[in-house]
Scaffold this active site. Structure first.
Site, PDB file in Angstrom:
ATOM      1  N   LYS A 115      -8.229 -28.464  -5.614  1.00 22.19           N
ATOM      2  CA  LYS A 115      -6.925 -28.699  -6.255  1.00 22.19           C
ATOM      3  C   LYS A 115      -7.007 -29.784  -7.310  1.00 22.19           C
ATOM      4  CE  LYS A 115      -3.532 -26.856  -3.084  1.00 22.19           C
ATOM      5  NZ  LYS A 115      -2.222 -27.058  -2.454  1.00 22.19           N
ATOM      6  N   LYS A 197      -9.236 -15.060  -2.334  1.00 17.97           N
ATOM      7  CA  LYS A 197      -8.100 -14.905  -1.424  1.00 17.97           C
ATOM      8  C   LYS A 197      -6.820 -14.592  -2.211  1.00 17.97           C
ATOM      9  CE  LYS A 197      -5.367 -17.946   1.562  1.00 17.97           C
ATOM     10  NZ  LYS A 197      -5.269 -19.211   2.299  1.00 17.97           N
ATOM     11  N   LYS A 200      -0.552 -17.120  -4.113  1.00 12.83           N
ATOM     12  CA  LYS A 200       0.646 -17.120  -4.946  1.00 12.83           C
ATOM     13  C   LYS A 200       0.411 -17.785  -6.297  1.00 12.83           C
ATOM     14  CE  LYS A 200       2.116 -20.537  -1.568  1.00 12.83           C
ATOM     15  NZ  LYS A 200       2.843 -20.605  -0.319  1.00 12.83           N
TER      16      LYS A 200
END
Ligand code: TRP
Length: 331
Positions: A115, A197, A200
């Protein structure tokens, strides 16, 4: 004496729409667990703000996510369902636990590394201490089991380490939680990159629970596959088709063998829309029920308020114990 039922805690960030991945990897399992365990299901809005959120969107998504939890079959009577920021003990315990967590431990977290690359211009202290807040979520309720995807295992392991360390210094305080990765928890991959994966944060490859049927059909028709034609499961060489087979089986309850047999000799042109239709039918009642519940603001408000009250009753006990043990003056 009757043994205490095992306790479960899990949560999803309201940082985007709920997806096919969150449904098949998490919520569907939560519904099965509610019969046998004491479950807390949380909407972790404090985790969501570790990256920038639009305020109006965040507010809408929190409430919509609760409506969708209920529409998926989570019963607010059987489970404690609440919004993280409504129970201030999470943030309070997180501060304390942060003082029992090493900088080095947090630096090694894979999700932090990923991240902080994605959000290189906004690497906040919150992003760094995210796993400490997650530890507080879990330890506050003395959860035994934490249903999560494989990507969260490291955070649950860290939670255990923090709990063990605290217990070692102050005597037994926290239950040591375990990651609970149910076998049913099909890992759903992105439709436009079946090696990643479904997330969203990559909307093109992602099916949302609330997507209208035509959108679902379009996304499946465009799903990336290989250049063969056989509908056969082969994770290594045919990741796209294998992912679609996983979705098809999870949506219809068929076995892999049954699904392969059903599409033998038919090719992808028939198979891809069939997967789309299976998902459309699976989500239709959930979408309709979510829309109905979203129209009943008073009901939703009563659910999250009651949930927060019930959660807080448990949370204050653990936090009180922790504060006493570390030597804070009683109020
Ligand atoms: N970090 C989790 C995720 O992104 C969400 C989460 C926050 C969570 N707190 C939790 C999951 C506690 C399980 C238990 O998926």
């Amino acid at each position: 004496m009757e043994e205490r039922r095992k306790r479960i805690f899990s949560g999803i960030q309201p940082s985007g729409e709920l997806t096919l991945g969150s449904y098949m990897g998490a919520i569907r399992n939560w519904v099965a667990l509610q019969e046998e365990y004491d479950c807390l299901y949380c909407i972790v809005d404090e985790h969501a703000i570790t990256v920038r959120q639009d305020p109006a969107q965040l507010r809408r998504r929190c409430v919509a996510q609760l409506a969708q939890y209920i529409a998926c079959g989570l019963d607010p009577e059987k489970n404690i369902m609440f919004i993280q920021s409504h129970v201030p003990q999470h943030a309070e315990l997180a501060w304390i636990l942060g003082c029992y967590t090493q900088f080095g431990e947090l630096s090694r977290m894979t999700q932090f590394k990923a991240k902080s690359q994605q959000h290189a211009d906004n690497i906040t202290a919150g992003l760094f201490t995210y796993p400490v807040l997650m530890a507080a979520d879990i330890l506050l309720y003395q959860a035994d089991l934490v249903p999560v995807g494989e990507d969260q295992r490291q955070h649950v392991e860290l939670t255990r380490d923090i709990a063990q360390r605290f217990n070692g210094v102050y005597s037994d305080t926290f239950v040591l939680p375990e990651a609970f990765i149910p076998k049913l928890g099909a890992r759903i991959m992105s439709l436009d990159d079946p090696t990643a994966k479904m997330s969203k944060s990559v909307p093109e490859g992602c099916i949302n629970l609330m997507d209208p049927p035509e959108v679902i059909m379009r996304k499946f028709k465009r799903a990336v596959t290989d250049c063969e034609t056989a509908v056969k499961y082969d994770r290594e060489n045919k990741p796209g088709i294998s992912n679609l087979l996983t979705i098809y089986c999870a949506a219809t309850g068929k076995t892999l063998a049954e699904a392969e047999a059903a599409f033998a000799g038919q090719g992808y042109g028939v198979f891809k829309p069939a997967v789309g239709e299976a998902v459309v039918e699976l989500f239709r009642p959930i979408r309709e029920e979510s829309e109905r519940i979203m129209g009943d603001k008073a009901y939703l408000e009563s659910v999250y308020k009651t949930g927060a009250q019930r959660a807080q009753q448990l949370a204050v006990r653990t936090l009180g114990k922790v504060q006493r043990k570390i030597g804070f003056v009683a109020r």
